[in-house]
Write a protein that holds these residues in place. Structure first.
Motif, PDB file in Angstrom:
ATOM      1  N   SER A 228      34.459  -3.633  39.558  1.00  0.00           N
ATOM      2  CA  SER A 228      33.519  -3.413  38.422  1.00  0.00           C
ATOM      3  C   SER A 228      32.319  -4.247  38.378  1.00  0.00           C
ATOM      4  O   SER A 228      31.371  -3.726  38.240  1.00  0.00           O
ATOM      5  CB  SER A 228      34.101  -3.703  37.120  1.00  0.00           C
ATOM      6  OG  SER A 228      35.594  -3.024  37.136  1.00  0.00           O
TER       7      SER A 228
ATOM      8  N   ASN B 279      27.964  -3.717  42.833  1.00  0.00           N
ATOM      9  CA  ASN B 279      27.359  -2.613  42.717  1.00  0.00           C
ATOM     10  C   ASN B 279      27.712  -1.636  44.016  1.00  0.00           C
ATOM     11  O   ASN B 279      26.962  -1.920  44.839  1.00  0.00           O
ATOM     12  CB  ASN B 279      25.712  -2.980  42.661  1.00  0.00           C
ATOM     13  CG  ASN B 279      24.892  -1.913  42.187  1.00  0.00           C
ATOM     14  OD1 ASN B 279      25.418  -0.829  41.953  1.00  0.00           O
ATOM     15  ND2 ASN B 279      23.591  -2.152  42.738  1.00  0.00           N
TER      16      ASN B 279
ATOM     17  N   ASP C  70      32.164   3.388  43.977  1.00  0.00           N
ATOM     18  CA  ASP C  70      33.059   2.872  43.094  1.00  0.00           C
ATOM     19  C   ASP C  70      34.193   2.186  43.589  1.00  0.00           C
ATOM     20  O   ASP C  70      35.310   2.111  42.684  1.00  0.00           O
ATOM     21  CB  ASP C  70      33.292   3.955  41.846  1.00  0.00           C
ATOM     22  CG  ASP C  70      31.943   4.076  40.994  1.00  0.00           C
ATOM     23  OD1 ASP C  70      31.310   3.180  40.904  1.00  0.00           O
ATOM     24  OD2 ASP C  70      31.931   5.414  40.587  1.00  0.00           O
TER      25      ASP C  70
END
Ligand code: HEM
Length: 186
Positions: A27, A30, A34
């Motif tokens: 999280s 970047n 994901d």
């Protein structure tokens, strides 16, 4: 950088640190995906820098120590995922002789766009080898971890001396001198 490296890194964090730590560094970084990497996909190397930097902040382990640890772990995983490149060799020196001209050449066919380092070696008698790493990715700590993993795999204890040489046109430039301990003490 190939997805296999990211996948193995995240799996290592999940098992050796915790699931929460893995979620937290994913999280905080970047990431284009994901954190959902495919083994043969290619992703920005900066994402690995982000993940390792956040892991360092959350564990208080330095980035060089984490890269070394991951390299050592990854050699073990490569020997499980791609045993054909490891089990055909009888010693660490034998594998290292084949790394640049054979193993990484085959790796490039399996993992298209793989960005691999260059290694030169020179043997100084039976128990000693000089191994020189060159790469724009400047992952000398990771390379040292992979070499240590290789030595551990063959169970032939060696001392590794490392000299960081000035960067040149091909990037980082590091000399590893490997000395077989049994020969040193003989
Ligand atoms: C002692 C043995 C080995 C050493 C020292 C070594 C070294 C390295 C280093 C330092 C990198 C990072 C890229 C760079 O620095 O430019 C790398 C990448 C890689 N290596 Fe090796 N390696 C070893 C064995 C293997 C083996 C056995 C495999 C078999 C599958 C393998 C597959 C790969 C792959 C897939 C990458 C990722 C390339 C990318 O992300 O684009 N390596 N290796």
């Amino acid at each position: 950088m190939k997805g296999i490296v990211f996948r193995e890194f995240i799996a290592m964090v999940e098992t050796q640190f915790s699931l929460e730590t893995a979620d937290q560094i994913i999280s905080a970084s970047n990431l284009s995906s994901d954190g959902a990497y495919t083994s043969v996909g290619t992703y920005p190397p900066q994402e690995m820098v982000d993940l390792v930097t956040h892991l360092s902040a959350s564990t208080n382990i330095s980035v060089p120590d984490l890269l070394h640890h991951f390299g050592k772990h990854l050699f073990k995983r490569f020997s499980e995922i791609h045993p054909e490149y490891v089990k055909t060799h009888e010693s660490a020196f034998e594998l290292l002789r084949q790394l640049d001209g054979h193993i990484h050449v085959e790796v490039r066919k399996l993992y298209i766009d793989a960005e691999l380092p260059a290694f030169d070696y020179e043997e100084l008698g039976d128990g000693e080898m000089v191994f020189i790493y060159r790469s724009r990715r400047k992952l000398s700590d990771f390379a040292q971890g992979l070499i240590q993993g290789c030595i551990d795999h063959f169970g032939d204890p060696m001392q590794i001396e490392r000299t960081n040489l000035p960067d040149d046109d091909s990037g980082a430039h590091t000399r590893f001198t490997l000395k077989r301990l049994n020969d040193v003490t003989a």
